[in-house]
Design an enzyme around this catalytic site. Structure first.
Site, PDB file in Angstrom:
ATOM      1  N   ASN A 202     -40.089  -8.547 -12.636  1.00 47.92           N
ATOM      2  CA  ASN A 202     -38.653  -8.323 -12.495  1.00 47.92           C
ATOM      3  C   ASN A 202     -38.189  -7.026 -13.161  1.00 47.92           C
ATOM      4  O   ASN A 202     -37.040  -6.627 -13.003  1.00 47.92           O
ATOM      5  CB  ASN A 202     -37.918  -9.505 -13.113  1.00 47.92           C
ATOM      6  CG  ASN A 202     -38.462  -9.837 -14.482  1.00 47.92           C
ATOM      7  OD1 ASN A 202     -39.578  -9.461 -14.846  1.00 47.92           O
ATOM      8  ND2 ASN A 202     -37.686 -10.519 -15.270  1.00 47.92           N
ATOM      9  N   GLY A 381     -29.308  -6.034  -8.806  1.00 46.78           N
ATOM     10  CA  GLY A 381     -29.197  -6.968  -7.681  1.00 46.78           C
ATOM     11  C   GLY A 381     -30.596  -7.372  -7.240  1.00 46.78           C
ATOM     12  O   GLY A 381     -31.118  -8.413  -7.610  1.00 46.78           O
ATOM     13  N   SER A 382     -31.229  -6.476  -6.485  1.00 45.37           N
ATOM     14  CA  SER A 382     -32.645  -6.607  -6.147  1.00 45.37           C
ATOM     15  C   SER A 382     -33.084  -5.245  -5.638  1.00 45.37           C
ATOM     16  O   SER A 382     -32.253  -4.373  -5.399  1.00 45.37           O
ATOM     17  CB  SER A 382     -32.867  -7.655  -5.062  1.00 45.37           C
ATOM     18  OG  SER A 382     -32.488  -7.124  -3.806  1.00 45.37           O
ATOM     19  N   SER A 387     -27.183  -2.699  -6.698  1.00 46.78           N
ATOM     20  CA  SER A 387     -26.882  -3.071  -8.076  1.00 46.78           C
ATOM     21  C   SER A 387     -25.483  -2.586  -8.423  1.00 46.78           C
ATOM     22  O   SER A 387     -24.890  -1.825  -7.652  1.00 46.78           O
ATOM     23  CB  SER A 387     -27.899  -2.425  -9.006  1.00 46.78           C
ATOM     24  OG  SER A 387     -29.212  -2.796  -8.641  1.00 46.78           O
ATOM     25  N   HIS A 406     -25.734 -10.931 -15.514  1.00 44.71           N
ATOM     26  CA  HIS A 406     -26.684  -9.848 -15.814  1.00 44.71           C
ATOM     27  C   HIS A 406     -27.474  -9.429 -14.578  1.00 44.71           C
ATOM     28  O   HIS A 406     -28.251  -8.488 -14.621  1.00 44.71           O
ATOM     29  CB  HIS A 406     -27.649 -10.274 -16.904  1.00 44.71           C
ATOM     30  CG  HIS A 406     -28.824 -11.082 -16.410  1.00 44.71           C
ATOM     31  ND1 HIS A 406     -28.693 -12.216 -15.640  1.00 44.71           N
ATOM     32  CD2 HIS A 406     -30.161 -10.904 -16.588  1.00 44.71           C
ATOM     33  CE1 HIS A 406     -29.887 -12.704 -15.372  1.00 44.71           C
ATOM     34  NE2 HIS A 406     -30.796 -11.923 -15.919  1.00 44.71           N
ATOM     35  N   GLY A 409     -29.728 -13.265 -10.053  1.00 45.27           N
ATOM     36  CA  GLY A 409     -30.335 -14.561 -10.331  1.00 45.27           C
ATOM     37  C   GLY A 409     -31.215 -15.007  -9.184  1.00 45.27           C
ATOM     38  O   GLY A 409     -30.937 -14.724  -8.021  1.00 45.27           O
TER      39      GLY A 409
HETATM   40  P1  5GP Z   1     -33.884 -11.002 -15.432  1.00 43.47           P
HETATM   41  O1  5GP Z   1     -35.263 -10.819 -14.988  1.00 43.47           O
HETATM   42  O2  5GP Z   1     -33.521 -10.219 -16.613  1.00 43.47           O
HETATM   43  O3  5GP Z   1     -33.463 -12.435 -15.561  1.00 43.47           O
HETATM   44  O4  5GP Z   1     -32.963 -10.515 -14.258  1.00 43.47           O
HETATM   45  C1  5GP Z   1     -32.698  -9.223 -13.984  1.00 43.47           C
HETATM   46  C2  5GP Z   1     -31.949  -9.124 -12.694  1.00 43.47           C
HETATM   47  O5  5GP Z   1     -32.298  -7.884 -12.127  1.00 43.47           O
HETATM   48  C3  5GP Z   1     -32.327 -10.170 -11.651  1.00 43.47           C
HETATM   49  O6  5GP Z   1     -31.479 -11.271 -11.715  1.00 43.47           O
HETATM   50  C4  5GP Z   1     -32.179  -9.419 -10.353  1.00 43.47           C
HETATM   51  O7  5GP Z   1     -30.902  -9.636  -9.813  1.00 43.47           O
HETATM   52  C5  5GP Z   1     -32.281  -7.972 -10.738  1.00 43.47           C
HETATM   53  N1  5GP Z   1     -33.504  -7.321 -10.233  1.00 43.47           N
HETATM   54  C6  5GP Z   1     -34.780  -7.757 -10.294  1.00 43.47           C
HETATM   55  N2  5GP Z   1     -35.612  -6.852  -9.751  1.00 43.47           N
HETATM   56  C7  5GP Z   1     -34.855  -5.812  -9.340  1.00 43.47           C
HETATM   57  C8  5GP Z   1     -35.145  -4.541  -8.732  1.00 43.47           C
HETATM   58  O8  5GP Z   1     -36.275  -4.180  -8.444  1.00 43.47           O
HETATM   59  N3  5GP Z   1     -34.092  -3.728  -8.492  1.00 43.47           N
HETATM   60  C9  5GP Z   1     -32.809  -4.071  -8.795  1.00 43.47           C
HETATM   61  N4  5GP Z   1     -31.831  -3.204  -8.549  1.00 43.47           N
HETATM   62  N5  5GP Z   1     -32.514  -5.253  -9.361  1.00 43.47           N
HETATM   63  C10 5GP Z   1     -33.513  -6.112  -9.638  1.00 43.47           C
HETATM   64 MN    MN Z   2     -37.214  -9.083 -19.272  1.00 46.41          MN
HETATM   65 MN    MN Z   3     -33.909  -8.982 -18.021  1.00 49.22          MN
END
Ligand code: 5GP
Ligand code: MN
Ligand code: MN
Length: 483
Positions: A202, A381-382, A387, A406, A409
């Site tokens: 992530n 976002g993803s 984002s 944050h 999800g």
């Molecule tokens: P965590 O891993 O800290 O719980 O979540 C971080 C958030 O970042 C996730 O909920 C997801 O929405 C976002 N995320 C995860 N991978 C990516 C990515 O490659 N690019 C972007 N822009 N957001 C991401």
């Molecule tokens: Mn982390």
């Molecule tokens: Mn994180």
């Protein structure tokens, strides 16, 4: 959701303490009805378990991007009375100070597009990603202890930071009270070689664009140095194996003393905790702060490398490219803060686990330049969908102890994602859609496909409707280094 869930407003839902024996306060979940229906059932059980913790004030909160996690849901916010409350590693997360950093540039999409693959390839080699990745900063254990005591200040002393970077980092990149003596040798050994690394899955380093039409507040965007067609860099990482080991060590300690020494009964051993003012609680707090500082230093060192990469590719210094930070904000922490309770300002220990601090305009913790606007909130976002940059509000101060979402999800487990998506195919598809992704692992990439995450627009909309943050800009991805 049954008669135990009361809708307080369009986006705030409350579960009454009568839902479960031992709840001291209600649980509140923030989200549109759609988001709440998408949350796994465990979220309700977990957030109501949190509501049983000693010293918890007002309510146990779950943000709109909430999903189940270790003990606490990810998206959990819990404010404890600093005198009578507990501290719980499950309310902070294993990746202590996992957080987001956003950096602007003067470059436009048209300038970056011809060099995008070269840029992302270089970033991929210069900012190591993946589970066991090692960084370029080579440290002896004693030097590492300096890093965890000083955070970004260590980076400034060692040539990895601009002075203004620190002012634009939460806690100025160095939280007071970090004590390296409270950290195990094992944690230090794990962290030693990890400064300057992204980590896995992530965690990401993304090249993004401010598309025309995605600026929601022109005045604020301009004040933050953002403009249409601009390229920015957003990255997400934390304290790597170091923070994980600190959390693991103290979970063990807390499990030993919680019932035996302090008579605390909990519904789920993943909520292991100790009184905040106990020796064990204080030790964890000091060790956890080392995790905070390690992570600030990690993101600062990564920024240094990003600036080097841009300078090399575009043949100008990072200063000349205008590569100034917008902000750096944590989303896995527990911090002492003052908030009003029944009209009286009190010192609280605010746990945020997968939740971002979102202080409103005029708060003393904000950098001078953001005083009129509120604290920048950086939300992923993803890699497919985009984002956001939001700002904190007075509403967040009133409702959620100055906290918001944050990310988007997860909607599905990593196992399920691996069944549904293939990393190599996904990489090609994204490429065709103008998003160039390099990843340390194809299996890891499959777990991160856009549909494995909730709709970021819906999450941000819920935050806005609940009044806990406001949209400034949405960013579209064009390049990504994935852990
Ligand atoms: P965590 O891993 O800290 O719980 O979540 C971080 C958030 O970042 C996730 O909920 C997801 O929405 C976002 N995320 C995860 N991978 C990516 C990515 O490659 N690019 C972007 N822009 N957001 C991401
Ligand atoms: Mn982390
Ligand atoms: Mn994180």
């Amino acid at each position: 959701f049954g008669d135990k869930v009361k809708q307080l407003s369009e986006t705030i839902w409350e579960i009454d303490p009568s839902y479960k024996e031992g709840m001291r306060v209600p649980a509140r979940i923030i989200g549109t009805e759609k988001l709440i229906r998408e949350m796994d059932d465990a979220v309700i059980e977990q957030i109501t378990n949190v509501a049983t913790l000693p010293g918890l004030l007002r309510a146990a909160y779950c943000m709109p991007d909430g999903h189940s996690g270790y003990g606490f849901p990810i998206g959990g916010v819990a404010a404890m009375d600093a005198e009578k409350g507990v501290i719980s590693p499950g309310g902070i997360g294993f990746d202590i100070n996992c957080g987001m950093r956003l950096v602007r540039t003067d470059l436009t999409e048209a300038e970056v597009a011809p060099k995008l693959t070269e840029l992302v390839d270089l970033l991929y080699t210069r900012v190591p990603a993946g589970v066991g990745s090692k960084g370029f900063v080579k440290l002896a254990p004693n030097e590492f202890k300096e890093v965890i005591a000083e955070g970004s200040q260590w980076c400034l002393k060692n040539g990895y930071a601009w002075p203004e970077d620190l002012a634009l980092t939460e806690e100025s990149g160095c939280i007071a009270g970090a004590n390296p003596e409270k950290v195990s040798q094992k944690a230090i050994d794990r962290g030693l070689s990890q400064i300057g690394t992204l980590g896995s899955g992530n965690h990401y380093l993304e090249v993004q664009v401010v598309r025309e039409g995605n600026i929601f507040d022109r005045k604020m965007a301009e004040a933050m140095g953002l403009f249409p067609n601009q390229v920015v860099v957003m990255f997400h990482c934390g304290s790597r194996g170091f923070g994980h080991q600190v959390a693991t060590d103290y979970l063990q300690v807390f499990l030993e003393v919680m019932a035996a020494k302090y008579g605390i009964k909990i519904l789920d051993r993943e909520l292991a905790c100790a009184p905040f003012r106990s020796p064990e609680g204080r030790d964890y707090f000091s060790a956890m702060k080392c995790g905070l500082n390690m992570s600030f230093a990690n993101r600062q060192t990564i920024l240094h490398r990003i600036r080097e990469c841009f300078a090399r590719i575009f043949g100008k210094s990072a200063e000349a490219l205008g590569m100034r930070m917008i902000y750096d904000v944590a989303h896995n922490t527990a911090k002492l803060e003052r908030h009003p309770i029944d009209g009286k300002s009190r010192e609280l220990l605010v746990h945020r686990k997968g939740a971002t601090r979102a202080f409103g305009p005029g708060h003393e913790a904000l950098p001078e330049r953001y005083q009129p606007y509120g604290q920048p909130v950086i939300i992923g976002g993803s890699m497919e969908t985009g984002s956001y940059l939001l700002v904190g509000t007075e509403g967040a101060m009133k409702e959620t102890f100055g906290s918001t979402a944050h990310g988007s999800g997860r909607t599905m487990s990593r196992t399920q994602a691996r069944k549904q998506f293939r990393g190599d195919r996904l990489q090609k598809e994204l490429r065709a859609r103008g998003i160039y992704v390099r990843s340390a692992s194809f299996a890891g990439l499959a777990e991160e496909a856009g549909p494995t995450y909730k709709d970021i627009d819906e999450v941000v909309d819920a935050c806005e409707r609940a009044g806990i943050s406001r949209r400034v800009v949405k960013f579209a991805p064009i390049g990504n280094v994935k852990g």
